[in-house]
Design an enzyme around this catalytic site. Structure first.
Site, PDB file in Angstrom:
ATOM      1  N   HIS A 130     138.713  12.577 -47.465  1.00 16.15           N
ATOM      2  CA  HIS A 130     139.204  13.956 -47.668  1.00 16.15           C
ATOM      3  C   HIS A 130     139.967  14.488 -46.447  1.00 16.15           C
ATOM      4  O   HIS A 130     140.562  15.566 -46.528  1.00 16.15           O
ATOM      5  CB  HIS A 130     138.049  14.916 -47.973  1.00 16.15           C
ATOM      6  CG  HIS A 130     137.338  14.624 -49.260  1.00 16.15           C
ATOM      7  ND1 HIS A 130     138.004  14.526 -50.460  1.00 16.15           N
ATOM      8  CD2 HIS A 130     136.022  14.405 -49.533  1.00 16.15           C
ATOM      9  CE1 HIS A 130     137.117  14.261 -51.424  1.00 16.15           C
ATOM     10  NE2 HIS A 130     135.919  14.172 -50.892  1.00 16.15           N
ATOM     11  N   ASP A 167     135.356   6.263 -54.931  1.00 17.99           N
ATOM     12  CA  ASP A 167     134.461   7.414 -54.758  1.00 17.99           C
ATOM     13  C   ASP A 167     134.602   8.344 -55.974  1.00 17.99           C
ATOM     14  O   ASP A 167     135.656   8.379 -56.607  1.00 17.99           O
ATOM     15  CB  ASP A 167     134.877   8.158 -53.485  1.00 17.99           C
ATOM     16  CG  ASP A 167     133.878   9.203 -53.029  1.00 17.99           C
ATOM     17  OD1 ASP A 167     133.080   8.901 -52.124  1.00 17.99           O
ATOM     18  OD2 ASP A 167     133.918  10.320 -53.572  1.00 17.99           O
ATOM     19  N   HIS A 169     134.872  11.446 -55.945  1.00 25.49           N
ATOM     20  CA  HIS A 169     135.799  12.537 -55.619  1.00 25.49           C
ATOM     21  C   HIS A 169     137.198  11.984 -55.347  1.00 25.49           C
ATOM     22  O   HIS A 169     137.334  10.884 -54.796  1.00 25.49           O
ATOM     23  CB  HIS A 169     135.308  13.288 -54.369  1.00 25.49           C
ATOM     24  CG  HIS A 169     133.929  13.852 -54.513  1.00 25.49           C
ATOM     25  ND1 HIS A 169     132.802  13.209 -54.013  1.00 25.49           N
ATOM     26  CD2 HIS A 169     133.489  14.981 -55.121  1.00 25.49           C
ATOM     27  CE1 HIS A 169     131.739  13.941 -54.305  1.00 25.49           C
ATOM     28  NE2 HIS A 169     132.113  15.012 -54.977  1.00 25.49           N
ATOM     29  N   ASP A 248     129.160   7.538 -54.946  1.00 25.74           N
ATOM     30  CA  ASP A 248     128.623   8.766 -55.561  1.00 25.74           C
ATOM     31  C   ASP A 248     129.015   8.910 -57.030  1.00 25.74           C
ATOM     32  O   ASP A 248     128.677   9.907 -57.665  1.00 25.74           O
ATOM     33  CB  ASP A 248     129.019  10.016 -54.753  1.00 25.74           C
ATOM     34  CG  ASP A 248     130.448   9.991 -54.270  1.00 25.74           C
ATOM     35  OD1 ASP A 248     131.226   9.098 -54.693  1.00 25.74           O
ATOM     36  OD2 ASP A 248     130.812  10.871 -53.461  1.00 25.74           O
TER      37      ASP A 248
HETATM   38 ZN   LIG Z   1     132.568  11.523 -52.786  1.00 27.92          ZN
END
Ligand SMILES: [Zn+2]
Length: 312
Positions: A130, A167, A169, A248
């Protein structure tokens, strides 16, 4: 040929406070599980150096690096935590951890390209995907994978590398850094909508983004990978494969609502090994991103590592 393994002790020093899911215990869970299963013995354990400003500057602006390094050094000296965003806190150990995390990814790239090992896994934190060119966010400070990919391109002179992000996200930071860099093909899937709510519209033509609805399971993920990632990767013919390995999207992880299990991570890793074997002499550097259900994280990392180390 072995699998290099990096778990820098300093990465445990980064601590964002009680109850924060991105906690030092994540690395303890991984190392405990590797010891308990004996997998630990099959890995080539290596030390990680600190990343330097030149290396970080391949993915981040100099203004950002200087400001962040100053801030982290101040936090280290004063011993008081400081929030960079509501979820991302710098503490006294953050500077050391962040520089070792990026340093591990760089050292892993060097080791794989030197032929010292077939592939490498970096069990590092803080995670990186991120972190944008000029902003820390979403538990991330430096973008470990983007720094390593640019190291392979700019320092080692590779012409094409792939970044795979599984991931749950969207890796908005990596996308921000490499969008438009045609030497890099980024392939990802991610739950959408979910933090950071980006990715549905790719920022560049060098991205294969697969937004998936909540409660997607392994079957949908595998189908999407077969239809979208694999043809793009085989056409692109990367000389090296980098993985943003977040776990995740696991069924037990509460930061996302996807339904992957260890067998899915095995399958994904096998597909990426096949791509790397076909085009990249097997060269893979995989770096830990998310994964917050400690037991599921440890089991999933072990499943990923068993494939990388050819132990299945
Ligand atoms: Zn994540």
């Amino acid at each position: 040929m072995s699998t290099a393994f990096y778990l820098p002790a300093e990465c445990r020093l980064h601590d964002m406070g009680p109850g924060h899911p991105e906690c030092p215990q994540r690395l303890d869970a991984i190392s405990d599980h590797l010891l308990a299963t004996g997998l630990d013995l099959a890995l080539d354990h290596r030390e990680a150096p600190l990343a330097d400003v030149l290396q970080l500057g391949r993915a981040h602006s100099s203004g950002y690096i200087n400001e962040l390094a100053d801030l982290l050094a101040r936090v280290e000296a004063e011993g008081v935590r400081k929030a960079l965003d509501p979820d991302t806190l710098a503490g006294p150990g953050t500077l050391q951890a962040a520089l070792r995390a990026a340093g591990a990814a760089i050292a892993a790239t060097d080791a794989v390209l030197a032929g010292e090992c077939r592939n490498a896994f970096c069990a590092v934190r803080p995670p990186g995907h991120h972190a944008t060119r000029a902003q820390a966010m979403g538990f991330c400070f430096f973008n470990n994978v983007a720094v390593a990919a640019r190291h392979a391109l700019d320092h080692h002179g590779l012409q094409r590398v792939a970044i795979i992000d599984f991931d749950v996200h969207h890796g908005n930071g990596t996308e921000d850094i490499i969008a438009g860099d045609e030497r890099v093909l980024m392939c990802s899937f991610f739950q959408h909508p979910l933090y950071p709510y980006s990715g549905a519209v790719p920022m560049g033509t060098n991205m294969v983004n697969i937004p998936l609805p909540p409660y997607s399971r392994g079957e949908q993920v595998r189908q999407a990978i077969e239809q979208q990632w694999l043809p793009a990767l085989n056409e692109f013919r990367p000389e090296m494969v980098f993985i943003s390995a977040g776990f995740d999207a696991h069924r037990e992880d509460e930061l996302g609502q996807m339904g992957l299990v260890e067998a899915d991570y095995v399958w994904i890793t096998q597909q990426l090994m096949t791509v790397a074997d076909a085009h990249a002499q097997g060269r893979i550097v995989s770096c830990l991103e998310g994964g917050y259900a400690l037991s599921a994280l440890a089991r999933s990392v072990a499943a990923h590592l068993r494939v990388l180390a050819d132990l299945n």
